[in-house]
Design an enzyme around this catalytic site. Structure first.
Site, PDB file in Angstrom:
ATOM      1  N   SER A 239       0.739 -10.174  -0.420  1.00 53.60           N
ATOM      2  CA  SER A 239       0.496  -8.732  -0.363  1.00 53.60           C
ATOM      3  C   SER A 239       0.704  -8.058   0.988  1.00 53.60           C
ATOM      4  O   SER A 239       0.778  -6.831   1.047  1.00 53.60           O
ATOM      5  CB  SER A 239      -0.920  -8.427  -0.859  1.00 53.60           C
ATOM      6  OG  SER A 239      -1.867  -9.167  -0.120  1.00 53.60           O
TER       7      SER A 239
ATOM      8  N   LYS B  16       0.803  -1.226   0.000  1.00 52.63           N
ATOM      9  CA  LYS B  16       0.000   0.000   0.000  1.00 52.63           C
ATOM     10  C   LYS B  16       0.840   1.283   0.000  1.00 52.63           C
ATOM     11  O   LYS B  16       0.362   2.335  -0.424  1.00 52.63           O
ATOM     12  CB  LYS B  16      -0.940   0.027   1.204  1.00 52.63           C
ATOM     13  CG  LYS B  16      -2.079  -0.962   1.134  1.00 52.63           C
ATOM     14  CD  LYS B  16      -3.130  -0.515   0.156  1.00 52.63           C
ATOM     15  CE  LYS B  16      -4.496  -1.137   0.368  1.00 52.63           C
ATOM     16  NZ  LYS B  16      -4.546  -2.534   0.691  1.00 52.63           N
TER      17      LYS B  16
HETATM   18  C1  LIG Z   1      -5.327  -3.509   0.436  1.00 57.17           C
HETATM   19  C2  LIG Z   1      -4.858  -4.906   0.430  1.00 57.17           C
HETATM   20  C3  LIG Z   1      -5.244  -5.817  -0.571  1.00 57.17           C
HETATM   21  C4  LIG Z   1      -6.219  -5.472  -1.681  1.00 57.17           C
HETATM   22  O1  LIG Z   1      -5.897  -4.326  -2.425  1.00 57.17           O
HETATM   23  P1  LIG Z   1      -7.037  -3.461  -3.132  1.00 57.17           P
HETATM   24  O2  LIG Z   1      -6.326  -2.442  -3.908  1.00 57.17           O
HETATM   25  O3  LIG Z   1      -7.911  -2.886  -2.058  1.00 57.17           O
HETATM   26  O4  LIG Z   1      -7.830  -4.433  -3.979  1.00 57.17           O
HETATM   27  C5  LIG Z   1      -4.707  -7.096  -0.523  1.00 57.17           C
HETATM   28  N1  LIG Z   1      -3.872  -7.473   0.449  1.00 57.17           N
HETATM   29  C6  LIG Z   1      -3.484  -6.644   1.433  1.00 57.17           C
HETATM   30  C7  LIG Z   1      -2.547  -7.149   2.460  1.00 57.17           C
HETATM   31  C8  LIG Z   1      -3.964  -5.328   1.461  1.00 57.17           C
HETATM   32  O5  LIG Z   1      -3.588  -4.506   2.443  1.00 57.17           O
END
Ligand SMILES: *Cc1c(COP(=O)(O)O)cnc(C)c1O
Length: 352
Positions: free
Chosen positions: A314, A60
């Site tokens: 992520s 993010k």
């Molecule tokens: C925000 C997030 C997502 C998804 O991203 P989007 O852009 O909201 O679809 C996936 N994994 C993690 C760990 C996140 O913080």
């Protein structure tokens, strides 16, 4: 509402923004790492894009920083307000501190404590409001209106989407060879939109597969309905993706450039957290394991074999206390499914 022209121009405008995004002031280029045990078990080459290794332990920071650097001097002076399930919050807090911008961040009351601490320790003002993201979002929009601060969406913004799209730019540079599919976790759709725009512009043969929690499958619902729908409720085990409505900008890209969307259960996420741990000795948060859970489901369903599949790992922001629950559920899931998985593994071995 999005004002781009649809079609190739839409992708091109994102590719230009992605190439120009100055994310490396704060973000790092993360490894694209082999997952040998998973690869062997699934009979496909599985690569993990290690976004859990970012300074805020999730991707993010890319979108948040790219959004904040675009603010005008007057907007920077007034400050920003955002709503976040926790990871965008930490990205905004770090980016705001770097740029000297005052940030107020609204998070749902149930946000894991380490995410709240991650915001406060970076000097931002953390406000806890509402039982889930949609309530926090409504509150943040009100605060922005009352204060004149700029609202920074965690996903529904072209600069945020472009920042997240730098993940795809790195993947294609790190792996120039054949790639069958990239599995992307989906919350509000910022990450998958940025990745799909970049990949479909340059390597349209690579499949882009979204993976959602079955308790917040808002992209799946929107694609089925042909329009953005609001889910009546969302489950928050995968708190990073607990979003009730896909973003408008993200949906504009996803409706034409995402090949498929899968949904997985909480127990599948727990099992995937264990799989990632076994290969990397790193722990992901539930949302962070969505893509790996999606790859397992995809391979089981399609019988795919010998393909190269990328999973975006992520994020890693999970409270230590939650690990007990994750380990228990992973054991239950593996006990229930290992019997059915074995024949597939034997078949995979024969075909190698
Ligand atoms: C925000 C997030 C997502 C998804 O991203 P989007 O852009 O909201 O679809 C996936 N994994 C993690 C760990 C996140 O913080």
């Amino acid at each position: 509402m999005p004002d781009h022209t649809p079609g190739p121009d839409l992708l091109e405008s994102y590719v230009k923004k992605i190439l120009a995004a100055p994310v490396y002031d704060l973000a790092v280029c993360t490894p694209l790492q082999a997952a040998p045990a998973l690869s062997q078990a699934l009979g496909n080459q599985v690569l993990l894009k290690r976004e859990d290794l970012q300074p805020t332990f999730s991707f993010k920071i890319r979108g948040a920083y790219n959004r904040l650097v675009q603010l005008t001097p007057a907007q920077r002076l007034r400050g920003v307000v955002t709503a976040s399930a926790g990871n965008h919050a930490q990205g905004v807090a770090l980016a705001a501190r770097e740029l000297g911008i005052k940030a107020t961040i609204v998070m749902p009351c149930a946000t894991p404590e380490l995410k709240v601490l991650g915001v406060r320790s970076r000097g931002a003002n953390a406000v806890l409001h509402g039982e889930s993201f949609p309530f926090a979002l409504a509150h943040a929009l009100r605060l922005a209106e009352d204060s004149g601060c700029t609202f920074v969406s965690p996903f529904d913004d072209p600069h945020v989407i472009a920042g997240q799209g730098t993940v795809a730019m790195e993947i294609l540079r790190q792996h120039p060879g054949p790639l069958h599919a990239i599995f992307v976790p989906v919350g509000g759709g910022g990450l998958i939109a940025g990745i799909a725009a970049y990949v479909k512009y340059l390597r349209p043969e690579i499949r882009i597969i979204g993976v959602e929690s079955e308790h917040s499958a808002c992209l799946h619902a929107a694609l089925a309905a042909g329009e953005r729908v609001v889910l009546p409720s969302v489950g928050t085990f995968a708190d990073g993706v607990a979003v009730a409505q896909i973003g408008a900008y993200g949906f504009e890209v996803c409706r034409n450039h995402v090949d498929e969307v899968l949904t997985v259960s909480n127990d599948q996420l727990c099992a995937a957290i264990k799989d990632i741990y076994d290969d990397t000795r790193s722990i992901t948060e539930p949302s962070g394991a969505l893509a790996v859970a999606g790859i397992k489901q995809y391979v089981a369903r399609t019988g795919a074999c010998g393909q190269t599949l990328v999973a975006i790992d992520s994020g890693a922001n999970i409270n230590f206390d939650s690990l007990r629950h994750v380990a228990e559920r992973a054991a239950v899931y593996d006990a229930a499914y290992s019997a059915t998985a074995l024949p597939t593994l034997a078949e995979a071995d024969q075909t190698r």
